[in-house]
Write a protein that holds these residues in place. Structure first.
Motif, mmCIF file in Angstrom:
data_model
loop_
_atom_site.group_PDB
_atom_site.id
_atom_site.type_symbol
_atom_site.label_atom_id
_atom_site.label_comp_id
_atom_site.label_asym_id
_atom_site.label_seq_id
_atom_site.Cartn_x
_atom_site.Cartn_y
_atom_site.Cartn_z
ATOM 1 N N GLN A 1 -3.839 -17.188 -6.209
ATOM 2 C CA GLN A 1 -2.733 -17.860 -6.895
ATOM 3 C C GLN A 1 -1.736 -16.842 -7.438
ATOM 4 O O GLN A 1 -0.525 -17.052 -7.363
ATOM 5 C CB GLN A 1 -3.260 -18.728 -8.031
ATOM 6 C CG GLN A 1 -3.771 -20.080 -7.584
ATOM 7 C CD GLN A 1 -4.203 -20.931 -8.770
ATOM 8 O OE1 GLN A 1 -5.367 -21.281 -8.897
ATOM 9 N NE2 GLN A 1 -3.269 -21.257 -9.643
ATOM 10 N N GLU A 2 -2.254 -15.748 -8.013
ATOM 11 C CA GLU A 2 -1.364 -14.696 -8.521
ATOM 12 C C GLU A 2 -0.499 -14.127 -7.403
ATOM 13 O O GLU A 2 0.630 -13.702 -7.632
ATOM 14 C CB GLU A 2 -2.176 -13.582 -9.180
ATOM 15 C CG GLU A 2 -2.821 -13.952 -10.503
ATOM 16 C CD GLU A 2 -1.832 -14.137 -11.635
ATOM 17 O OE1 GLU A 2 -0.685 -13.618 -11.535
ATOM 18 O OE2 GLU A 2 -2.179 -14.814 -12.617
ATOM 19 N N ALA A 3 -1.059 -14.124 -6.185
ATOM 20 C CA ALA A 3 -0.312 -13.616 -5.025
ATOM 21 C C ALA A 3 0.651 -14.658 -4.455
ATOM 22 O O ALA A 3 1.341 -14.391 -3.466
ATOM 23 C CB ALA A 3 -1.293 -13.157 -3.944
ATOM 24 N N GLY A 4 0.668 -15.843 -5.058
ATOM 25 C CA GLY A 4 1.647 -16.859 -4.671
ATOM 26 C C GLY A 4 1.183 -17.874 -3.647
ATOM 27 O O GLY A 4 1.994 -18.634 -3.101
ATOM 28 N N LEU B 1 -0.857 -11.267 1.654
ATOM 29 C CA LEU B 1 -0.223 -10.164 0.927
ATOM 30 C C LEU B 1 -0.726 -10.148 -0.515
ATOM 31 O O LEU B 1 -0.160 -10.783 -1.403
ATOM 32 C CB LEU B 1 1.297 -10.317 0.986
ATOM 33 C CG LEU B 1 1.887 -10.296 2.403
ATOM 34 C CD1 LEU B 1 3.395 -10.515 2.354
ATOM 35 C CD2 LEU B 1 1.561 -8.981 3.106
ATOM 36 N N ILE B 2 -1.810 -9.426 -0.732
ATOM 37 C CA ILE B 2 -2.449 -9.354 -2.043
ATOM 38 C C ILE B 2 -2.348 -7.921 -2.544
ATOM 39 O O ILE B 2 -2.894 -6.996 -1.939
ATOM 40 C CB ILE B 2 -3.929 -9.788 -1.963
ATOM 41 C CG1 ILE B 2 -4.036 -11.211 -1.384
ATOM 42 C CG2 ILE B 2 -4.573 -9.723 -3.339
ATOM 43 C CD1 ILE B 2 -5.449 -11.623 -1.033
ATOM 44 N N GLU B 3 -1.628 -7.742 -3.644
ATOM 45 C CA GLU B 3 -1.423 -6.411 -4.211
ATOM 46 C C GLU B 3 -2.415 -6.148 -5.347
ATOM 47 O O GLU B 3 -3.082 -7.065 -5.834
ATOM 48 C CB GLU B 3 0.011 -6.294 -4.755
ATOM 49 C CG GLU B 3 1.101 -6.616 -3.752
ATOM 50 C CD GLU B 3 1.249 -5.542 -2.677
ATOM 51 O OE1 GLU B 3 0.637 -4.468 -2.817
ATOM 52 O OE2 GLU B 3 1.977 -5.798 -1.689
ATOM 53 N N PHE C 1 -10.425 0.226 -7.495
ATOM 54 C CA PHE C 1 -9.787 -0.617 -8.510
ATOM 55 C C PHE C 1 -10.376 -0.265 -9.879
ATOM 56 O O PHE C 1 -11.298 -0.918 -10.363
ATOM 57 C CB PHE C 1 -10.007 -2.096 -8.200
ATOM 58 C CG PHE C 1 -9.408 -2.542 -6.901
ATOM 59 C CD1 PHE C 1 -8.090 -2.945 -6.839
ATOM 60 C CD2 PHE C 1 -10.162 -2.521 -5.736
ATOM 61 C CE1 PHE C 1 -7.524 -3.341 -5.628
ATOM 62 C CE2 PHE C 1 -9.616 -2.917 -4.529
ATOM 63 C CZ PHE C 1 -8.289 -3.328 -4.474
ATOM 64 N N PRO C 2 -9.839 0.779 -10.532
ATOM 65 C CA PRO C 2 -10.371 1.178 -11.840
ATOM 66 C C PRO C 2 -9.878 0.261 -12.956
ATOM 67 O O PRO C 2 -8.807 -0.341 -12.862
ATOM 68 C CB PRO C 2 -9.818 2.589 -12.011
ATOM 69 C CG PRO C 2 -8.547 2.595 -11.228
ATOM 70 C CD PRO C 2 -8.773 1.673 -10.063
ATOM 71 N N GLY C 3 -10.674 0.149 -14.018
ATOM 72 C CA GLY C 3 -10.233 -0.530 -15.236
ATOM 73 C C GLY C 3 -9.906 -1.995 -15.090
ATOM 74 O O GLY C 3 -8.892 -2.464 -15.598
ATOM 75 N N ALA D 1 -4.515 -9.245 -12.442
ATOM 76 C CA ALA D 1 -4.114 -10.427 -13.210
ATOM 77 C C ALA D 1 -5.010 -11.622 -12.882
ATOM 78 O O ALA D 1 -5.381 -12.393 -13.766
ATOM 79 C CB ALA D 1 -2.649 -10.765 -12.931
ATOM 80 N N GLY D 2 -5.357 -11.760 -11.591
ATOM 81 C CA GLY D 2 -6.202 -12.876 -11.189
ATOM 82 C C GLY D 2 -7.558 -12.838 -11.855
ATOM 83 O O GLY D 2 -8.049 -13.868 -12.357
ATOM 84 N N LEU D 3 -8.167 -11.671 -11.890
ATOM 85 C CA LEU D 3 -9.480 -11.547 -12.545
ATOM 86 C C LEU D 3 -9.369 -11.811 -14.044
ATOM 87 O O LEU D 3 -10.201 -12.506 -14.632
ATOM 88 C CB LEU D 3 -10.061 -10.149 -12.303
ATOM 89 C CG LEU D 3 -10.467 -9.799 -10.870
ATOM 90 C CD1 LEU D 3 -11.060 -8.396 -10.823
ATOM 91 C CD2 LEU D 3 -11.476 -10.802 -10.310
#
Length: 435
Positions: A64-67, A284-286, A251-253, A292-294
């Motif tokens: 969802q965050e990726a649109g 397209l997932i950045e 994917f740190p932090g 933000a999604g997590l």
């Protein structure tokens, strides 16, 4: 045919009398009659003993965050039936339930008169979900949560872009088998030829089964601890902080609002899935979408703090593995508080081991029961417990009211057990708390 939501729901629930009927033939028959809506859906298939709902939620939130528009099919529902079929986390409308029930009803009647027999409640709901996402309201991607097992589950007629097996536990042993190997065999039934499978399964004997099935199906396998891993984990007051490293990226932090070390594992499955969707399926997932999604993901009834004063937590720990995760979290987070527990469960669970674990952390434990066909009696639960400070009350509403009054500054009230029970208990608790 149905004109109201209540009529449609009554018919759907009436199919419970048929119980569970393993096999995919009734689903395939209905899909053929509907023009195979399941073939029109780009999907992710999620099975496992625990963590399915949380993993679905984490991945949905990332997408969802990726649109993207994201459909979900989950069970059981927590607050309302419509939750089982949702778009971007929003349950479908009552009128859509009526429309879908009317689509499936004539097929159920026709199927009843064949040698296959009538469809079960779960088969009807699954067919409704396929019809919805295939013909009524298509989404960019849909996540289908397995109801029970995998191999013969009614969702297992899909050919997904990804398969996820979250965990293996000794649950539903009368149906799925009484060893990790047997249960893993059923769960691994969702692995499809050439389709990548991601898993957080830990038991070696279960992993062996999954590895063999993936090899047989030529399905690329991504294992937690191998192709992706978790590091730097620490608990926060309301959530977890950790890093995930995959074969593709670091994917740190990362942060999640859902509490518990096990939730970092569920979140890592979602991160790995997002990576594969990005690399192989042009989603397209950045990095910022994953973060933000997590962080924004929310799934009710999973170590959910519904009140800070008094401190009240609800947790749908409905099997042994869930109880172990809950008690570990309580011991780690609230060792300085008096822990008061309320527990209600279904009678077909491994109650002795579940209650033994609860007894180990509870300063006081209360047992109750609720109106559900398979619910265990309060007295039965009470008799199993060896806690020195135990009691039972058949009226769960009165029990919760009493327990809330006795929850003081140095104590915490934890209401746990069956999700069916928590779905009734939560709104009652919120009312008692004035929320």
């Amino acid at each position: 045919m149905f004109t109201t939501y209540e009529e449609a729901l009554e018919w759907i629930h009436s199919r419970l009398r048929l119980g569970m009927k393993p096999g995919l033939q009734r689903m395939e028959w209905m899909m053929d009659k509907l023009g195979h809506p399941e073939r029109r859906i780009k999907s992710v298939h999620i099975g496992g003993t625990n963590g399915k709902g949380s993993t679905v939620t984490f991945l949905r939130s990332i997408l969802q965050e990726a649109g993207y528009s994201v459909g979900t099919f989950t069970s059981p529902y927590f607050e309302q039936f419509n939750e089982r079929v949702s778009i971007n986390g929003a349950p479908i409308k009552d009128k859509e339930i009526v429309q879908l029930a009317n689509d499936i009803y004539p097929l159920a009647v026709e199927l009843e008169n064949t040698e296959l027999g009538g469809p079960t409640e779960f088969e009807i709901i699954t067919a409704m979900a396929f019809q919805y996402f295939g013909h009524v309201h298509p989404a960019d991607i849909v996540m289908f949560e397995v109801g029970l097992g995998g191999r013969y589950d009614s969702t297992n007629i899909i050919y997904p872009v990804l398969s996820i097996i979250t965990s293996i536990g000794l649950d539903h042993t009368a149906i799925l088998g009484d060893t990790y190997e047997k249960i893993a065999f059923e769960k691994a039934g969702i692995i499809k030829p050439g389709i990548s499978v991601i898993t957080g399964v830990k038991q070696e004997e279960a992993l062996t089964v999954i590895k063999e099935k993936a090899l047989e199906k030529k399905a690329p396998l991504y294992l937690l601890g191998n192709e992706f891993s978790i590091s730097g984990h620490r608990s926060m007051p309301k959530g977890e902080y950790f890093s995930v490293n995959t074969v593709f990226e670091e994917f740190p932090g990362l942060e999640i609002g859902m509490a518990g070390k096990h939730q970092t594992e569920n979140a890592s499955l979602a991160v790995m899935a997002a990576e594969l969707l990005n690399i192989y399926y042009s989603f397209l997932i950045e990095d910022e979408h994953i973060r933000a999604g997590l962080k924004n993901a929310y799934w009710p009834g999973r170590f959910e703090i519904i009140s800070d004063d008094p401190l009240v937590i609800i947790d749908g720990a409905h099997n042994e593995e869930g109880i172990i995760a809950l008690t570990a979290e309580l011991a780690a987070r609230f060792h300085d508080k008096r822990i008061n527990l309320v527990f209600a469960a279904l009678s077909d669970k491994k109650l002795d081991k579940m209650i033994d674990n609860l007894d180990s952390v509870a300063d006081k434990i209360a047992f109750t029961e609720f109106n559900f066909p398979r619910a265990a009696r309060a007295e039965e639960l009470y008799e199993i417990s060896t806690n020195k400070n135990k009691h039972f009350h058949k009226d769960w509403k009165q029990l919760l009211e009493n327990e809330l009054k006795e929850t003081e500054k140095d104590s915490i009230l934890v209401v746990t057990g069956s999700l069916y029970f928590l779905s009734e208990a939560k709104p009652n608790l919120l009312k008692l708390l004035g929320k």
